[in-house]
Design an enzyme around this catalytic site. Structure first.
Site, mmCIF file in Angstrom:
data_model
loop_
_atom_site.group_PDB
_atom_site.id
_atom_site.type_symbol
_atom_site.label_atom_id
_atom_site.label_comp_id
_atom_site.label_asym_id
_atom_site.label_seq_id
_atom_site.Cartn_x
_atom_site.Cartn_y
_atom_site.Cartn_z
ATOM 1 N N ASN A 1 6.214 43.438 43.829
ATOM 2 C CA ASN A 1 6.871 43.964 42.629
ATOM 3 C C ASN A 1 5.846 43.919 41.532
ATOM 4 O O ASN A 1 5.372 42.843 41.169
ATOM 5 C CB ASN A 1 8.055 43.082 42.208
ATOM 6 C CG ASN A 1 9.216 43.186 43.176
ATOM 7 O OD1 ASN A 1 9.453 44.241 43.746
ATOM 8 N ND2 ASN A 1 9.935 42.086 43.348
ATOM 9 N N CYS B 1 0.132 29.948 33.512
ATOM 10 C CA CYS B 1 0.519 30.729 34.706
ATOM 11 C C CYS B 1 0.665 29.813 35.921
ATOM 12 O O CYS B 1 -0.165 28.950 36.163
ATOM 13 C CB CYS B 1 -0.529 31.810 34.970
ATOM 14 S SG CYS B 1 -0.356 32.612 36.578
ATOM 15 N N CYS C 1 -2.456 30.880 38.657
ATOM 16 C CA CYS C 1 -3.902 30.787 38.438
ATOM 17 C C CYS C 1 -4.462 29.549 39.168
ATOM 18 O O CYS C 1 -3.770 28.535 39.295
ATOM 19 C CB CYS C 1 -4.202 30.693 36.941
ATOM 20 S SG CYS C 1 -4.193 32.299 36.100
ATOM 21 N N SER D 1 8.123 38.668 37.690
ATOM 22 C CA SER D 1 8.293 37.598 36.720
ATOM 23 C C SER D 1 6.968 36.982 36.289
ATOM 24 O O SER D 1 6.947 36.068 35.485
ATOM 25 C CB SER D 1 9.242 36.524 37.270
ATOM 26 O OG SER D 1 8.850 36.138 38.564
ATOM 27 N N HIS E 1 -6.275 36.392 36.634
ATOM 28 C CA HIS E 1 -4.933 36.631 36.121
ATOM 29 C C HIS E 1 -4.725 38.086 35.698
ATOM 30 O O HIS E 1 -3.605 38.601 35.745
ATOM 31 C CB HIS E 1 -4.712 35.705 34.919
ATOM 32 C CG HIS E 1 -3.317 35.703 34.380
ATOM 33 N ND1 HIS E 1 -2.260 35.103 35.038
ATOM 34 C CD2 HIS E 1 -2.797 36.231 33.238
ATOM 35 C CE1 HIS E 1 -1.159 35.243 34.331
ATOM 36 N NE2 HIS E 1 -1.448 35.934 33.236
ATOM 37 N N HIS F 1 0.318 37.786 37.057
ATOM 38 C CA HIS F 1 -0.774 37.422 37.954
ATOM 39 C C HIS F 1 -0.623 38.229 39.245
ATOM 40 O O HIS F 1 0.451 38.231 39.845
ATOM 41 C CB HIS F 1 -0.753 35.913 38.257
ATOM 42 C CG HIS F 1 -2.029 35.445 38.901
ATOM 43 N ND1 HIS F 1 -2.930 34.644 38.265
ATOM 44 C CD2 HIS F 1 -2.561 35.730 40.117
ATOM 45 C CE1 HIS F 1 -3.969 34.431 39.064
ATOM 46 N NE2 HIS F 1 -3.761 35.093 40.195
ATOM 47 N N GLN G 1 4.723 39.286 47.903
ATOM 48 C CA GLN G 1 5.595 38.341 48.561
ATOM 49 C C GLN G 1 5.749 38.697 50.031
ATOM 50 O O GLN G 1 5.460 39.817 50.439
ATOM 51 C CB GLN G 1 6.981 38.348 47.899
ATOM 52 C CG GLN G 1 6.958 38.062 46.398
ATOM 53 C CD GLN G 1 8.355 37.768 45.847
ATOM 54 O OE1 GLN G 1 9.155 37.077 46.482
ATOM 55 N NE2 GLN G 1 8.634 38.302 44.672
ATOM 56 N N HIS H 1 0.095 39.406 42.583
ATOM 57 C CA HIS H 1 0.604 38.729 43.775
ATOM 58 C C HIS H 1 1.665 39.570 44.465
ATOM 59 O O HIS H 1 2.281 40.442 43.864
ATOM 60 C CB HIS H 1 1.205 37.365 43.404
ATOM 61 C CG HIS H 1 2.516 37.456 42.682
ATOM 62 N ND1 HIS H 1 2.632 37.855 41.356
ATOM 63 C CD2 HIS H 1 3.789 37.210 43.098
ATOM 64 C CE1 HIS H 1 3.903 37.831 40.982
ATOM 65 N NE2 HIS H 1 4.629 37.457 42.006
HETATM 66 O O1 G1P Z 1 10.805 36.386 43.348
HETATM 67 P P1 G1P Z 1 10.600 36.987 41.999
HETATM 68 O O2 G1P Z 1 9.314 37.783 41.894
HETATM 69 O O3 G1P Z 1 10.742 36.004 40.896
HETATM 70 O O4 G1P Z 1 11.809 38.017 41.822
HETATM 71 C C1 G1P Z 1 11.761 39.411 41.894
HETATM 72 O O5 G1P Z 1 11.664 39.875 43.224
HETATM 73 C C2 G1P Z 1 12.756 39.561 44.082
HETATM 74 C C3 G1P Z 1 12.525 40.224 45.415
HETATM 75 O O6 G1P Z 1 12.466 41.624 45.333
HETATM 76 C C4 G1P Z 1 14.104 39.972 43.483
HETATM 77 O O7 G1P Z 1 15.145 39.435 44.250
HETATM 78 C C5 G1P Z 1 14.258 39.497 42.040
HETATM 79 O O8 G1P Z 1 15.445 40.050 41.495
HETATM 80 C C6 G1P Z 1 13.034 39.936 41.239
HETATM 81 O O9 G1P Z 1 13.137 39.492 39.923
#
Ligand code: G1P
Ligand code: G1P
Lengths: 379, 379
Positions: free
Chosen positions: B182, B52, B55, B190, B123, B193, B197, B195
């Site tokens: 997300n 990961c 981590c 993706s 994780h 873990h 943004q 998290h």
């Molecule tokens: O940045 P990450 O987590 O890899 O990516 C994810 O969130 C982003 C922000 O919403 C999007 O643009 C991506 O399509 C999604 O896969």
């Protein structure tokens, strides 16, 4: 060209059809991907599937039986998202001067009818596999649905049988006809049998109402059609065009959201399907064939997408007929391969749509592919 | 109540925050589903995963190493969607009177910075598993990011180290800070873990700009805040409320698009995170805990969603501070079970967002669930 600088900087682009912005991040495709992968397409569907609700002679979910149809077939969706017969409703008036409900809890009833249109009796064919004659027959069916002049031998459109069933034609009763196809499980398609949908509603959907507003405003201001001007400009620049024939163009629009999004439009301003000449219908069939074949060839997979036609409302008055420009949108989710898609989530939902490759890069790739036959026919 | 008629008819509802409509089809959940199924959640993630990128003590994709962090940790995304250092760009002026480019090919450069915020060193934990003290520490980190007053021992926020690295604080440089998470592969996450943004941009994103416009217009017209009025009304009706504590409410909004969408907002009009009192921050931590636990309990699965905070821009002037009302949106895709989701495709993309169950039905279900512990802790 001046715009090449946009190949390498984060920027936003303006969509004059919807009046909104899209964030573009051309440098971002290098990030590693540990997230969801689409299932690789199982290319081994049978031509006939006894458990499919749409194959000829099969029973549908509600017990009706599909006829032994030979090309396209239309029927009313057994689980329509809008109902024909229902009580009316509108936001109740304020009960007192301090009652905020009419302001903040607004609703209106929507009547409508949903159709399913099978594209072929074969369970395992897609638009990319069908001959252009079959695509033309789909276009004719779409057109007939708009004008409510469907073949007389059709159960739902034979005038006397419809009267018997109490079915009124869409044109007499509804405001808008949304024709679309969801293809592939990544785009929520619940059955791989080639089919599209048509939803008629008493209300004008948001997207069309916005486009209509912007096309009307543009024409009032500039005396010409927004999309006629746009096609003219793109034919001059030739950076985003994927295919062109004598009456249509398919291009990755300046303001595309989906990685390989396409806008397919007639060069001439035509408001709705019935306005197309025979030549234009034939050319549209060619466009559908070429676009879907190129899509399949891009990642050598049966390419998922949502596709639909935007056209003038069913009840359009002359004024609207004179400013609306019919077009098709293809919204395909795949980004990097048959299994890695773009997710429109998080930032995209909460802040602003965002894309990773530029529309120019997408057009370049699609332009370089075979539009005459798919990878399945090769070798 | 008057609105019960909406439980059984197709209708559309108006969203005063965005000014757009949503189609509601309450009768439609009976349709059979032969489409995509989400993978059932693998609930056997290890507390530490050597592969990961997030981590503690692990190398990231670009070679940097994660420190041995103990609670939340922020760093600049190795694959930011917006760049800090890049040439500027604005739409070039017309080359001749017939040059349509400035009208139809509009673009502007967007500078920015993206952060990743890990919620926990473990994780295999999610917001629903974390104690409220950890959730409070996430809220404090979000707030510190907004004000640019992060702990002095933090690599990216220690004033002298930042200067060394040439990093200017978001508040000095950018217009908007979008905080979001997300969660789950169905929402494009993706890496499991825990998290979130944070994307800072030089431009004000579309969604915020629209909400801001509508909140401002409402206040000018009615002298009160749109969301204050809305909360007041919902607290009176009590049909869409899921949880309430002394300073916050979580509800399925009248205009929800996603099946179990939630709007979480303070009862008082507060423009941005730094405006919250300590009591309000604690109550928000409780809301986050209760909402995510109920979500997990709904289908006994680690519930996917995109969640984010909408608040006043970083550079908000007093006038904006006085009309914006901070809130959180939860957009979760699951509809019927841990494996059957709602797809916003076809009609939804091309015409108008559409939902199947009513927000009142969704609120009723969420209200009936345990908000104190998840199904994982039971038995
Ligand atoms: O940045 P990450 O987590 O890899 O990516 C994810 O969130 C982003 C922000 O919403 C999007 O643009 C991506 O399509 C999604 O896969
Ligand atoms: O009617 P279908 O094909 O079962 O359903 C599909 O298309 C509809 C129209 O875009 C969507 O509302 C559904 O979410 C999707 O699964």
């Amino acid at each position: 060209s001046e715009e090449r600088i946009l190949d390498d900087i984060s920027h936003r682009r303006f969509n004059p059809l919807t009046g909104s912005w899209i964030l573009v991040s051309p440098h971002r495709t290098k990030r590693p991907w540990q997230g969801a992968q689409e299932e690789p397409a199982k290319s081994t569907l049978p031509a006939y599937d006894p458990s499919c609700f749409l194959c000829p002679n099969n029973p549908r979910a509600t017990g009706d039986v599909m006829p032994d149809y030979k090309s396209t077939y239309i029927f009313i969706n057994d689980y329509s998202a809008v109902k024909e017969d229902q009580p009316s409703y509108s936001t109740p008036p304020a009960e007192s001067s301090s009652d905020l409900s009419p302001l903040l809890l607004q609703a209106e009833a929507v009547k409508g009818r949903c159709y399913v249109i099978t594209f072929s009796p074969s369970h395992n064919l897609t638009l990319a596999d069908l001959p252009q004659a079959s695509l033309l027959s789909i276009i004719e069916t779409w057109t007939a649905l708009y004008t409510s002049h469907l073949p007389q031998d059709h159960k739902y459109f034979n005038t006397s049988k419809s009267a018997e069933l109490g079915i009124v034609s869409p044109k007499e009763q509804y405001t808008y006809l949304q024709l679309f196809e969801n293809k592939g499980s990544a785009m929520g398609c619940s059955n791989p049998h080639p089919h599209g949908q048509a939803w008629c509603t008493s209300s004008l959907p948001t997207e069309i109402s916005t486009e209509l507003h912007n096309m009307r405003e543009y024409k009032e201001k500039h005396g010409r059609g927004l999309l006629v001007d746009y096609v003219t400009l793109e034919l001059e620049k030739r950076e985003r065009i994927v295919i062109e024939n004598s009456t249509w163009v398919a291009l990755c629009p300046w303001w595309a959201i989906w990685p390989f999004e396409l806008l397919v439009l007639p060069k001439r301003e035509v408001a709705s399907l019935p306005g197309l000449t025979d030549e234009e219908k034939g050319d549209l069939a060619q466009m559908l064939s070429q676009c879907t074949k190129r899509y399949d060839n891009l990642f050598k997979t049966s390419f998922p997408y949502s596709m639909g036609i935007h056209q003038a409302p069913l009840d359009a008055k002359e004024e609207v007929e004179q400013c609306y420009h019919l077009h098709l949108h293809f919204y395909p989710p795949l980004l990097r391969s048959a299994t890695v898609r773009k997710f429109l989530v998080g930032y995209e939902l909460l802040a602003e749509p965002q894309r990773d490759i530029t529309p120019e890069q997408a057009a370049l790739r699609l332009r370089g592919l075979d539009g005459e036959r798919t990878y399945r026919e090769e070798g």
